[in-house]
Enzyme design. Structure first.
Site, PDB file in Angstrom:
ATOM      1  N   ASP A   1     114.028  -9.092  36.356  1.00 22.65           N
ATOM      2  CA  ASP A   1     114.646  -8.125  35.565  1.00 22.65           C
ATOM      3  C   ASP A   1     115.699  -8.595  34.423  1.00 22.65           C
ATOM      4  O   ASP A   1     116.337  -9.464  34.757  1.00 22.65           O
ATOM      5  CB  ASP A   1     115.192  -7.086  36.701  1.00 22.65           C
ATOM      6  CG  ASP A   1     114.451  -6.326  37.408  1.00 22.65           C
ATOM      7  OD1 ASP A   1     113.213  -6.555  37.355  1.00 22.65           O
ATOM      8  OD2 ASP A   1     114.800  -5.385  38.105  1.00 22.65           O
TER       9      ASP A   1
ATOM     10  N   ASP B   1     106.091  -0.606  41.345  1.00 29.80           N
ATOM     11  CA  ASP B   1     106.870  -1.921  41.724  1.00 29.80           C
ATOM     12  C   ASP B   1     106.213  -2.389  42.915  1.00 29.80           C
ATOM     13  O   ASP B   1     105.122  -2.065  43.320  1.00 29.80           O
ATOM     14  CB  ASP B   1     108.193  -1.458  42.046  1.00 29.80           C
ATOM     15  CG  ASP B   1     109.333  -2.496  41.494  1.00 29.80           C
ATOM     16  OD1 ASP B   1     108.942  -3.747  41.617  1.00 29.80           O
ATOM     17  OD2 ASP B   1     110.693  -2.138  41.275  1.00 29.80           O
TER      18      ASP B   1
ATOM     19  N   ASP C   1     112.901   5.777  36.179  1.00 30.64           N
ATOM     20  CA  ASP C   1     112.726   4.474  37.371  1.00 30.64           C
ATOM     21  C   ASP C   1     113.023   5.198  38.636  1.00 30.64           C
ATOM     22  O   ASP C   1     113.037   6.142  39.078  1.00 30.64           O
ATOM     23  CB  ASP C   1     113.470   3.341  36.606  1.00 30.64           C
ATOM     24  CG  ASP C   1     113.044   2.144  37.075  1.00 30.64           C
ATOM     25  OD1 ASP C   1     113.432   1.778  38.037  1.00 30.64           O
ATOM     26  OD2 ASP C   1     112.318   1.516  36.133  1.00 30.64           O
TER      27      ASP C   1
END
Length: 452
Positions: free
Chosen positions: A216, A155, A77
């Site tokens: 999230d 993202d 990530d």
């Protein structure tokens, strides 16, 4: 600019999403919710974002036999790169924390039969402040292909939301142009939570294999329930736009993390499986308890998640605490349909909830009946008709999960066996014959009352 936008979309849309990937929901491990953007490797040597962390998790996927059940990818990530691109405008892995480089790390995954996933952001910077891909789309796509990346999470921080309908399709075009199959996960709709009128999943599904569309997740029951509630509320938009190659992603599995009990773990896995959602774990596989590993490795639940029809389960009954979900699964043929169904107790504070399920009331109406199997108790309940009921006692924040194979096109192999030692669950069949003190197990077609 408003007049030109449809033309731009049309030109980009000629390419469409044609990568042939994600025919079943992706499964793997991702670092974010367990390790976030921890980059202090002196203070946290086993919990920082560095190449050893991802090697460790790859080793755990293999040694723990997660890979044999479908958990095939390891995903980096945010916070993996240097703070600046090189002189040619190319992304560079952090030289201290990833000294071997990303291509070598990808090889480590591939040598173990795993896939390698990486993170970027369409904006000028990532959410963590690292270089974003805006105006570097082609370079970054080619870089990821050169590194042998198999999966990209893109993202949406630090970019004008009005640019997303241009940028996300553009990046998909550049990925396809590399010739390397790279599964594409978009955060496009997640940044439009406050503007649902701008979310067109039919359009998004043309360019993205999966997409995030809500907040999230974190390691709390409140977070899990908030995601479930959002998906329940929006299921009429989600269900028709969900299936092979295009998956709504409710975010990572937090099973095994501090703050998540066993019942909460069973519930998250149950709902994610009945949704056919991506099963991407975010936990520490090096120290996970056996009971949580058992949840993540429930083969019967995974089979429902990976069902080739890829249908998202629907909330069909809802009370203040109890939600009932049903989804069609294989084997199905014409009007002869098999199903999975689940009950979720959203309340974590009250005691056990006693719920009766009449099969016909949840859409199981085939007169031939269904062979019912309890996913978590690993118990075959035998052949039940639409007029039969199942009574379950559901733990706080707990779930019950069942498979119902339609009898007219499914025949069980061998004789059904019953297990009579689960005191937390009670099943009641043919209630008119409930006067019998002991169940007659001589024929699985004739089950009177079976207490577990």
């Amino acid at each position: 600019m408003r007049l030109l936008l449809p033309l731009i979309l049309l030109v980009i849309g000629v390419y469409g999403l044609d990568n042939g990937l994600g025919r079943t929901p992706p499964m793997g491990w991702m670092s974010w919710t367990a390790f976030y953007c921890e980059i202090d490797c002196q203070k946290h040597p086993t919990g920082c974002i560095n190449e050893q962390l991802y090697k460790d998790m790859a080793d755990q996927l293999v040694s723990g036999e997660y890979d044999k059940l479908g958990y095939k990818s390891v995903h980096i990530d945010d916070c993996w790169s240097e703070m600046e691109r090189d002189s040619n405008g190319v992304l560079v892995a952090n030289k201290t924390r990833f000294p071997s480089g990303m291509k070598t790390l990808a090889k480590y995954m591939h040598d173990r039969g795993l896939k390698f996933g990486i993170y970027e952001d369409y904006g000028t910077k990532t959410c963590g402040g690292y270089p974003g891909s805006y105006k570097h789309e082609r370079t970054d796509a080619q870089t990821f292909a050169a590194w042998d990346v198999d999966y990209l999470k893109l993202d949406g921080c630090n970019i004008d939301q009005a640019m997303m309908p241009i940028g996300y399709p553009l990046f998909e075009k550049e990925l396809n142009a590399t010739g390397r199959p790279i599964m594409y996960s978009c955060s496009w709709p997640a940044y439009l939570i406050d503007h649902p009128e701008l979310v067109n999943y039919h359009l998004i599904g043309k360019y993205c294999n999966t997409w995030r569309n809500f907040d999230d997740i974190n390691s709390s029951w409140k977070s899990i329930v908030s995601i479930i509630s959002y998906y329940d509320k929006n299921q009429d938009k989600h269900i028709p736009t969900h299936g092979p190659g295009r998956w709504h992603d409710p975010d990572m599995l937090v099973i095994g993390n501090k703050g998540i009990t066993l019942d909460m773990s069973i519930s998250q896995f149950t709902v994610w499986c009945i949704w056919s959602a991506p099963l991407i774990m975010s936990n520490d596989l090096r120290i996970i308890g056996d009971e949580f590993k058992g949840v993540l490795q429930n083969k019967e639940a995974i089979r429902i998640n990976q069902d080739p029809l890829g249908i998202m389960g629907r909330l069909i009954k809802n009370s203040s605490d109890i939600a009932t979900y049903v989804k069609q699964i294989t084997p199905s043929k014409g009007d002869k349909k098999s199903f999975a169904f689940a009950l979720l107790n959203r309340n974590e504070k009250k005691g056990y909830e006693r719920v009766e399920i009449l099969l016909s009331a949840i859409g199981l109406t085939d007169p031939a009946g269904y062979y019912i199997h309890d996913i978590w108790a690993h118990v075959d309940l035998g052949l039940l008709r639409p007029s039969d009921s199942i009574i379950v006692n559901i733990a706080p924040a707990g779930s019950s999960f069942f498979r119902a194979d339609v009898a007219s096109i499914h025949q069980p192999i061998g004789r059904r066996r019953y297990k009579l030692d689960n005191s937390n669950v009670v099943y009641e069949f043919e209630k008119s014959q409930a006067q019998f003190e002991r169940p007659d197990l001589s024929d699985y077609l004739r089950t009177n009352r079976v207490p577990f």
